[in-house]
Design an enzyme around this catalytic site. Structure first.
Site, mmCIF file in Angstrom:
data_model
loop_
_atom_site.group_PDB
_atom_site.id
_atom_site.type_symbol
_atom_site.label_atom_id
_atom_site.label_comp_id
_atom_site.label_asym_id
_atom_site.label_seq_id
_atom_site.Cartn_x
_atom_site.Cartn_y
_atom_site.Cartn_z
ATOM 1 N N ARG A 190 -10.391 -55.370 -35.354
ATOM 2 C CA ARG A 190 -10.815 -55.157 -34.211
ATOM 3 C C ARG A 190 -11.790 -54.003 -34.246
ATOM 4 N NH1 ARG A 190 -4.887 -55.322 -33.795
ATOM 5 N NH2 ARG A 190 -4.468 -57.187 -32.481
ATOM 6 N N LYS A 215 -3.603 -51.987 -32.190
ATOM 7 C CA LYS A 215 -2.873 -52.462 -31.281
ATOM 8 C C LYS A 215 -1.314 -52.541 -31.339
ATOM 9 C CE LYS A 215 -3.801 -55.757 -27.613
ATOM 10 N NZ LYS A 215 -4.893 -57.024 -27.184
ATOM 11 N N HIS A 279 -15.813 -59.005 -31.988
ATOM 12 C CA HIS A 279 -14.451 -59.792 -32.157
ATOM 13 C C HIS A 279 -14.714 -61.254 -32.484
ATOM 14 C CE1 HIS A 279 -10.439 -58.653 -31.066
ATOM 15 N NE2 HIS A 279 -10.375 -59.960 -30.493
ATOM 16 N N ARG A 282 -14.080 -61.159 -36.030
ATOM 17 C CA ARG A 282 -12.539 -61.135 -36.229
ATOM 18 C C ARG A 282 -11.946 -62.685 -35.968
ATOM 19 N NH1 ARG A 282 -7.390 -58.456 -35.980
ATOM 20 N NH2 ARG A 282 -6.080 -59.224 -34.160
ATOM 21 N N HIS A 305 -0.933 -59.472 -35.015
ATOM 22 C CA HIS A 305 -0.399 -60.026 -33.931
ATOM 23 C C HIS A 305 0.973 -59.785 -33.739
ATOM 24 C CE1 HIS A 305 -4.179 -63.217 -33.257
ATOM 25 N NE2 HIS A 305 -4.354 -61.773 -32.912
ATOM 26 N N TYR A 314 -5.913 -70.288 -33.084
ATOM 27 C CA TYR A 314 -6.990 -70.735 -34.043
ATOM 28 C C TYR A 314 -6.787 -72.251 -34.588
ATOM 29 C CZ TYR A 314 -8.039 -65.670 -33.639
ATOM 30 O OH TYR A 314 -8.334 -64.469 -33.146
#
Length: 352
Positions: A190, A215, A279, A282, A305, A314
Site C-alpha cells: 500500500r 492496515k 494501488h 498492488r 488482508h 482477485y
C-alpha cells in the site's frame, strides 16, 4: 491548488478543501481566473457547510475525539469519524442531542450527503462513526439496531498486464522513482506502507521485507525479488537515505502525492490510457500471483488482508482460468465448420 496555503487533499472525499474564509474564496477566484470556470452556485447554501457549534458541542466532540484515540483507532479513522459526527451535530444544532433519533439521521443523509454527492463508502463510514458515537453518548434516541449501512459497491480492481507493469518501470527514468514503483509492485505494498518503510525493515540476507504496523496494525513479511536487489543497491548508494526507504528533499517521509504524480507521468510515457494508481500495482501483484498458481491463503498473508473474502476478489480478475474457458460463440462456429466439411471455414468477418 498548491498555490493556496490552506489547501489540503482529502483521500476519502477525493477532493481538495480549504478553510471557509473570504480570503480563501478570493484567492481561489484569483488563482483559477482565465484557467477554469468557478461554479459558485453552491455558495448560496453555505448554511449546510459552515459549522456553528456551541461551546458545549465543541467540548463534546473533543471528548469524542479523545475517546476514539483511547480506542486506538488509526489517525485517519479518528479524523474521518470526528468530521462526520461534527457535521451531523452541526446540522441539528438547534435540536438537543437527547432528542435526536433515527429520522434525524435520515434527514441529515438526505439533505447533506446528497447535496455534497458523497460516495456510498463515505455514507458507510458515517454510519460506522454514528454507531460508535451513540455508545460514547448513549443519551440520544438513535436506535443502533435500525441503523443500516448501504450495500458496499463491488467494483472489480483495475489490473495491469505484466508487460504493462514492466513498460511503466522502463519508462521511469528517475532512479528513485523507478525503485519506488518496482518495490510497490514486487511486494504488493500500500502507498502508506511504502512511505513508512524504514531502512531497518529490509533484511537483505534473507531477501525479506518486514512491513510494520500496516492496515489494522498488523505486521507481515514479504519476499524481495532477486531482480530488485541490484536496483535497491544502486538507489541506496546514489541517494543515501538516512532513516526511511524514500525521503523528501528536506528529509522525513516522502509525499504520497508525489508518487501518484510521477506514476501518472510514467503511464503517459508508456502510452497506457487506463487509470493507474499505486494501488493498481498492488492489485496487479495479487492477480499475477494467483495466475502463477500461488495459493489464495498465501496471497492473503502477503497482502495483509484480515479476511479471505477480501482476497477472493482477485479470483474474478485472474486471466489464466478465464482464458481456458472456451467462448460459446467459438464453439458454435467450430460445430458449424465440422458439420460442413465441404465448405470453407465460416468466419464472422464473412457472411455466415
Amino acid at each position: 491548488m498548491r498555490k493556496i496555503p490552506d489547501a489540503t487533499w482529502s483521500r476519502s472525499l477525493k477532493s481538495w478543501y480549504v478553510k471557509d474564509t473570504e480570503e480563501n474564496l478570493a484567492l481561489i477566484l484569483k488563482t483559477f481566473k482565465d484557467i477554469a470556470t468557478v461554479d459558485s452556485s453552491k455558495l448560496q447554501k453555505k448554511e449546510l457547510f459552515k459549522r456553528n457549534l456551541t461551546e458545549d458541542q465543541k467540548k463534546l466532540l473533543n471528548n469524542f475525539y479523545l475517546y476514539l484515540k483511547g480506542k486506538r483507532y488509526s489517525d485517519s479513522t479518528i479524523q474521518t469519524y470526528t468530521f462526520f459526527v461534527a457535521d451531523f451535530v452541526n446540522f441539528h444544532t438547534k435540536t438537543p442531542l437527547d432528542e435526536l433519533n433515527n429520522r434525524s439521521v435520515e434527514l441529515f443523509i438526505e439533505k447533506v450527503f446528497i447535496e455534497r454527492d458523497y460516495s456510498v463508502s463515505s455514507q458507510r463510514q458515517f454510519i460506522s462513526a454514528l454507531k460508535i458515537f451513540i455508545i460514547f453518548y448513549p443519551q440520544t434516541q438513535i436506535n443502533d439496531l435500525v441503523l443500516e449501512r448501504p450495500k458496499k459497491s463491488r467494483k472489480l480492481p483495475n489490473v495491469l498486464s505484466q508487460e504493462e507493469v514492466l513498460e511503466i518501470i522502463r519508462c521511469t527514468q528517475n532512479l528513485k522513482h523507478r525503485a519506488i514503483l518496482a518495490l510497490i509492485y514486487s511486494c504488493g505494498l500500500r502507498i502508506s506502507e511504502l512511505v513508512n518503510l524504514e531502512l531497518v525493515d529490509f533484511h537483505i540476507e534473507r531477501k525479506q521485507l518486514i512491513i510494520k504496523n500496516g492496515k489494522g496494525r498488523k505486521d507481515r513479511y514479504v519476499s524481495l525479488a532477486d531482480s530488485f536487489l541490484p536496483l535497491l543497491s544502486n538507489y541506496y548508494y546514489s541517494y543515501k537515505p538516512n532513516k526511511y526507504f524514500v525521503e523528501g528533499q528536506k528529509g522525513g517521509k516522502y509525499s504520497t502525492e508525489s508518487v501518484r504524480q510521477f506514476l501518472r507521468k510514467s503511464c503517459a510515457k508508456a502510452r497506457i490510457k487506463k487509470t493507474v494508481t499505486p494501488h493498481t500495482l498492488r492489485h496487479s501483484y495479487a492477480t499475477h500471483l494467483l495466475e502463477n498458481g500461488v495459493d489464495i491463503r498465501y496471497i492473503q498473508s502477503l497482502l495483509g488482508h484480515a479476511k479471505p473474502e477480501t482476497t477472493m476478489i482477485y479470483t474474478h480478475v485472474q486471466r489464466k482460468d478465464l482464458m481456458e474457458i472456451q467462448n460459446p460463440l467459438d464453439i458454435a462456429l467450430q460445430k458449424l465448420n465440422k458439420n460442413d466439411k465441404d465448405k470453407e471455414n465460416v468466419l464472422l468477418s464473412r457472411n455466415i
